[in-house]
Scaffold this motif. Structure first.
Motif, PDB file in Angstrom:
ATOM      1  N   PRO A 103       0.832  -1.215   0.000  1.00  0.00           N
ATOM      2  CA  PRO A 103       0.000   0.000   0.000  1.00  0.00           C
ATOM      3  C   PRO A 103       0.863   1.261   0.000  1.00  0.00           C
ATOM      4  N   VAL A 104       0.439   2.261  -0.749  1.00  0.00           N
ATOM      5  CA  VAL A 104       1.133   3.552  -0.748  1.00  0.00           C
ATOM      6  C   VAL A 104       0.357   4.461   0.203  1.00  0.00           C
ATOM      7  N   HIS A 105       1.025   4.898   1.280  1.00  0.00           N
ATOM      8  CA  HIS A 105       0.307   5.728   2.242  1.00  0.00           C
ATOM      9  C   HIS A 105       0.228   7.164   1.753  1.00  0.00           C
ATOM     10  N   ARG A 106      -0.964   7.653   1.590  1.00  0.00           N
ATOM     11  CA  ARG A 106      -1.124   9.030   1.142  1.00  0.00           C
ATOM     12  C   ARG A 106      -1.522   9.888   2.317  1.00  0.00           C
ATOM     13  N   GLY A 107      -0.991  11.086   2.352  1.00  0.00           N
ATOM     14  CA  GLY A 107      -1.317  11.979   3.455  1.00  0.00           C
ATOM     15  C   GLY A 107      -2.722  12.538   3.317  1.00  0.00           C
ATOM     16  N   THR A 108      -3.223  13.107   4.405  1.00  0.00           N
ATOM     17  CA  THR A 108      -4.518  13.781   4.340  1.00  0.00           C
ATOM     18  C   THR A 108      -4.287  15.229   4.735  1.00  0.00           C
ATOM     19  N   GLU A 347     -13.479  13.753   1.416  1.00  0.00           N
ATOM     20  CA  GLU A 347     -13.911  13.031   0.233  1.00  0.00           C
ATOM     21  C   GLU A 347     -12.981  13.359  -0.918  1.00  0.00           C
ATOM     22  N   GLY A 348     -12.598  12.333  -1.664  1.00  0.00           N
ATOM     23  CA  GLY A 348     -11.753  12.564  -2.839  1.00  0.00           C
ATOM     24  C   GLY A 348     -10.280  12.585  -2.509  1.00  0.00           C
TER      25      GLY A 348
END
Ligand code: DAH
Length: 349
Positions: A103-108, A347-348
């Motif tokens: 999994p590639v962890h994406r920031g929020t 969202e998104g």
């Protein structure tokens, strides 16, 4: 044993060993033992000097055939073992293309940034400009221009980090009011601005205090601005952030740069307990400070206070986020714990 017999024995023994060599290392050992400088075949060849001149060529040519045969056998075995080793390596390194990917962890986006962007876009929609100011500020803008002279007791309201007696970490975003006022050309129209940013206070960190937090400053200056304009604006803000059915109420308060000054509460369900407006059980909860800009602030910035006036407000995005999302400890915003931050994925994202 005659040399010929010795050679024949060396050959048969070596051929057996070569055929049995389990890997390239073993094969190399055999090569050294037989063909190397101190190898058995080499030893026999050295013994040829003791032969008679008639025997020498015969034995010599036989020795050559033995050496050639062994060299060839070693080469063949070498090729076979290399191919085997390659096959083994390939088998071991097989990639299972059916395995799930890592999994590639994406920031929020940080929840405080979300709150600030939300407030910014609301005010931009109402024609406000968004202004930035320095975090390392002079005491002139942080205090004096805001109607807080030296030794004024209002300085004690904010425990400030001083760098030198004149330079400090801004304790509020209000200095941006003064900076913007000073530059504004009223012949071009009214001044409507907000300024979000970080502020600093010499507070001991606990659940509700942080030595670093955020504020959004608001300022509107024009002719004929009333407290009704302030109340209407803050009502729009409260409903936008906390929900369409919110009410607000203004309580008298004191800030040196506004007169009159108010503390603004937002309705929060029905009263279930506490009389303390910092608690939601009160039915109202305090969300920000505001007021009508003090004439001294206008005068310091070179604005004619007889013609122009307006309102200002200062709110804390940290407090907004804590109220809105029921966050009990302000330190959560600054610990960068993924388990906390990822709960506010939009969202998104
Ligand atoms: N600067 C104030 C503080 O940090 C907050 C504030 C209150 C700002 C009233 C304002 C205002 O612009 O009108 O406590």
């Amino acid at each position: 044993m005659a040399l010929q017999d010795e050679l024949t024995k060396i050959k048969t023994d070596a051929l057996t060993q070569i055929a049995a060599a389990a890997d390239l290392n073993a094969l190399n050992d055999i090569r050294v033992q037989v063909l190397g400088k101190k190898g058995s075949l080499t030893g026999v060849l050295r013994g040829m000097k003791d032969l008679t001149p008639e025997e020498r060529p015969k034995v010599g040519s036989f020795a050559n055939t033995v050496r050639d045969a062994l060299t060839e056998a070693i080469e063949k075995r070498h090729a076979a073992l290399s191919a085997q080793a390659l096959q083994a390596k390939l088998a071991q390194e097989t990639i299972d293309v059916t395995l799930p990917g890592r999994p590639v962890h994406r920031g929020t986006m940080h929840v405080l940034d979300q709150v600030m962007e939300d407030v910014e876009s609301l005010f931009m929609g109402m024609g406000y400009q968004v202004v930035d100011g320095p975090e390392v500020e002079t005491e002139h803008y942080n205090f004096e221009m805001l109607n807080v002279p030296k030794d004024h007791p209002a300085r004690d309201m904010q425990d400030t980090f001083y760098i030198t007696p004149d330079v400090l970490l801004r304790s509020q975003t209000s200095p941006v009011q003064a900076r913007t006022l000073e530059k504004h050309d009223f012949s071009q129209g009214p001044l409507k601005m907000i300024s979000p940013g970080r502020v600093y206070r010499r507070d001991t960190d606990d659940a509700t205090h942080s030595h670093q937090f955020h504020q959004i400053e608001g300022l509107v200056i024009d002719k004929h601005i009333t407290m009704g304009d302030l109340k209407g604006t803050l009502e729009v803000l409260a409903r936008h952030v906390f929900g369409p059915d919110r009410k607000i109420r203004l309580r008298p308060s004191y800030f040196p740069f506004t007169e009159p000054s108010v503390e603004v509460d937002v309705s929060w369900g029905s009263k279930t307990g506490s009389d303390d407006v910092t608690s939601k059980d009160n039915g109202w909860v305090e969300v920000l400070g505001a007021g009508m800009v003090h004439p001294n602030v206008l005068k310091s910035a070179g604005v004619d206070a007889d013609v122009y006036g307006g309102f200002a407000f200062g709110l804390g995005p940290d407090r907004f986020a804590m109220l809105k999302y029921d966050i009990e400890d302000i330190r959560n915003f600054y610990l960068n714990d993924q388990r906390f931050l990822t709960q506010f994925q939009q969202e998104g994202e």
